[in-house]
Design an enzyme around this catalytic site. Structure first.
Site, PDB file in Angstrom:
ATOM      1  CE  LYS A   1      13.095  14.654 -27.558  1.00 52.84           C
ATOM      2  NZ  LYS A   1      13.869  15.151 -28.524  1.00 52.84           N
TER       3      LYS A   1
ATOM      4  NE  ARG B   1      15.943  24.628 -31.045  1.00 45.59           N
ATOM      5  CZ  ARG B   1      15.158  24.003 -31.687  1.00 45.59           C
ATOM      6  NH1 ARG B   1      14.871  22.360 -30.626  1.00 45.59           N
ATOM      7  NH2 ARG B   1      14.298  22.941 -33.181  1.00 45.59           N
TER       8      ARG B   1
ATOM      9  NE  ARG C   1      13.029  10.426 -37.580  1.00 44.87           N
ATOM     10  CZ  ARG C   1      12.305  11.501 -36.215  1.00 44.87           C
ATOM     11  NH1 ARG C   1      12.853  11.359 -35.295  1.00 44.87           N
ATOM     12  NH2 ARG C   1      11.660  12.445 -35.971  1.00 44.87           N
TER      13      ARG C   1
ATOM     14  CG  ASP D   1       7.548  16.418 -29.272  1.00 44.84           C
ATOM     15  OD1 ASP D   1       7.852  15.681 -30.490  1.00 44.84           O
ATOM     16  OD2 ASP D   1       8.589  17.044 -29.772  1.00 44.84           O
TER      17      ASP D   1
ATOM     18  NE  ARG E   1       7.867  13.115 -27.581  1.00 46.22           N
ATOM     19  CZ  ARG E   1       8.532  14.089 -26.389  1.00 46.22           C
ATOM     20  NH1 ARG E   1       8.527  13.552 -25.122  1.00 46.22           N
ATOM     21  NH2 ARG E   1       9.825  14.684 -26.842  1.00 46.22           N
TER      22      ARG E   1
HETATM   23  C1  S3P Z   1      11.903  19.099 -31.981  1.00 40.28           C
HETATM   24  C2  S3P Z   1      10.394  19.136 -33.394  1.00 40.28           C
HETATM   25  C3  S3P Z   1       9.941  18.552 -33.568  1.00 40.28           C
HETATM   26  C4  S3P Z   1       9.326  17.347 -32.010  1.00 40.28           C
HETATM   27  C5  S3P Z   1      10.562  16.926 -31.945  1.00 40.28           C
HETATM   28  C6  S3P Z   1      11.461  17.784 -31.184  1.00 40.28           C
HETATM   29  C7  S3P Z   1      12.258  20.408 -32.003  1.00 40.28           C
HETATM   30  O1  S3P Z   1      10.022  18.240 -34.931  1.00 40.28           O
HETATM   31  O2  S3P Z   1       8.523  16.530 -32.806  1.00 40.28           O
HETATM   32  O3  S3P Z   1      10.869  15.992 -30.631  1.00 40.28           O
HETATM   33  O4  S3P Z   1      12.886  20.054 -30.434  1.00 40.28           O
HETATM   34  O5  S3P Z   1      12.524  21.110 -32.834  1.00 40.28           O
HETATM   35  P1  S3P Z   1      10.045  18.656 -36.207  1.00 40.28           P
HETATM   36  O6  S3P Z   1      10.437  19.561 -35.741  1.00 40.28           O
HETATM   37  O7  S3P Z   1      10.375  17.472 -36.653  1.00 40.28           O
HETATM   38  O8  S3P Z   1       8.063  18.383 -36.510  1.00 40.28           O
END
Ligand code: S3P
Length: 433
Positions: A25, A30, A127, A319, A392
């Protein structure tokens, strides 16, 4: 699955199987965003099947980016890059449940000469966004939000200047957001993080041809660089694999092999934790693909010992903590988790969701502001689990249910669609009863 769906999970004896998982994911988001602002057509095999990564594609479509799924079976996505200038959207960009979409796309939108609005579902609307708003405003973007810096966001972009920014929160989403904004800024942007978080943004920027300077905890990017399209196969999602690895770990005699799996060291801490718990793990066929490490992982179940997760580990495992907490009652002496306050601002308040659901299954657990302590040697019974709309949580408690006595009903199981739509079918295909 429809909203409010309930899935029943029955106890298991073993897990066995060999599989390959849908694309990661974090990398899918990205790659899609960078492909949109690159020159040329990018092609990705094994793009994430999750609804979050579909939200990213939908937003890019509203920004004038042409993309298509050319082969549904293999999840191939082709994206026609527009170069740095996207088209002004005609309505609000709906990020759905995806914090990654909202936070990282904001970095690109801050660099665009138009205004845009980003909104999301009820969970995303709760959030925190101050973490990206403050630095993007320092770079020159004008951003407004709902009270307490919550979504929806209104971004007036363009004319960014480089900044040196020390992130107060360890967040890879924020880091990527600022590096993406840095591409559009005059001068060199430096982002320093309190702990090293997942580095897919840095790795992807380099794969698309950007020049970055990296040291221990900081990354510098000079604005005005042009990106070039790439072709890539996206490695299997390690955070999705975590559910099956933890499930196999729970049952001595189980054996599970996952190939073409993401092995990026900033994501693979779970494997060390499982080894520390007594699980036998072997990693083979390691190779690098577009800067990302990929490999085959074999996991054999064991009688699990105990562990503590704190400090940098809590950020690295953010995660995976829900599923580690869900298997903690079955370890010999339990698992203690601290320094994980960020869990409270995820898709749900994950500390609260974990504690409530463990208690529903009859477990003893102590809740802390920044974590929880779960004693080991416990027996759990089947129960009604509330996913709180959080993918999750739904998946973590399906794993706990495999070792509980009786049936467990996961309410709101459809939330799994956010990162892993085929989770329940895949789990059933591995379980032996
Ligand atoms: C992610 C970073 C994490 C993670 C999210 C995906 C990412 O969040 O919990 O599922 O792809 O950069 P945070 O950067 O807010 O900790």
């Amino acid at each position: 699955m429809k909203p409010g769906s309930s899935v029943t999970v029955r106890p298991a004896k073993h897990l066995h199987g060999a599989l390959r998982l849908p694309g990661d994911k974090s990398i899918s988001h990205r790659y899609a965003m960078l492909a949109a602002i690159a020159e040329g057509k990018s092609r990705f095999e094994n793009y994430s099947t999750g609804a979050d990564c579909a939200s990213t594609l939908a937003c890019l479509g509203s920004l004038g980016v042409h993309w298509e799924r050319t082969n549904n079976g293999a999840n191939v996505i082709e994206i026609e890059g527009r170069g740095p200038a996207l088209a002004a959207p005609t309505s609000a960009l709906d990020c759905g449940n995806s914090g990654s979409t909202m936070r990282m796309l904001s970095g690109i939108l801050a660099g665009q000469e138009f205004t845009s609005d980003l909104c999301g579902d009820e969970s995303l609307s709760r959030r925190p966004m101050a973490r990206i708003m403050k630095p993007l405003e320092q770079m020159g973007a004008r951003i407004t939000a709902a009270p307490e810096e919550r979504p929806p966001l209104h971004i007036a972009g363009g004319n960014l200047r480089a900044i040196r920014y020390k992130m107060p929160v360890a967040s890879a989403q924020v880091k990527s957001c600022l590096l993406f904004a840095g591409l559009f800024a005059k001068g060199e942007t430096e982002v320093e993080e309190p702990l090293r978080t997942r580095d897919h943004g840095e790795v992807a920027l380099r794969a698309f041809g950007a020049d970055l300077k990296r040291s221990a905890n900081s990354t510098c990017i000079v604005g005005g660089q042009r990106l070039h399209a790439i072709e890539a196969r996206i490695p299997g999602d390690l955070s999705s694999a975590a559910f099956f690895f933890c499930a196999a770990s729970l049952f001595p005699g189980s054996e599970l092999v996952i190939d073409s799996l993401l092995m990026n060291p900033t994501r693979a801490r779970l494997l060390d934790i499982l080894i520390g718990l007594g699980v036998r793990i072997s990693i083979t066929q390691l190779e690098e693909q577009n800067g990302e490490l990929v490999g085959t992982v074999r996991v054999e179940g064991a009688q699990l010992k105990s562990t503590e997760i704190a400090g940098a580990d809590s950020a690295a495992l953010i995660d995976e903590i829900p599923v580690l907490a869900a298997i903690a009652p079955f370890t010999e002496e339990g698992i203690r988790i601290r320094d994980a306050g960020e869990l409270r601002v995820k898709e749900s308040d994950r500390i609260q969701s974990i504690v409530t659901n463990l208690r529903a299954m009859g477990a003893r657990v102590d809740e802390h502001d920044d974590g929880l302590t779960v004693p080991g040697g416990q027996k759990l019974h089947g129960a009604e689990i509330n996913s709180a709309g959080d993918h999750r949580i739904a998946m973590a408690f399906a794993i706990a249910a495999l070792r509980a006595e009786g049936e467990t009903h996961i309410r709101g199981a459809e939330a799994a669609v956010i990162s892993f739509p085929s989770f329940f079918e895949t789990l059933e295909s591995l379980v032996q009863r």
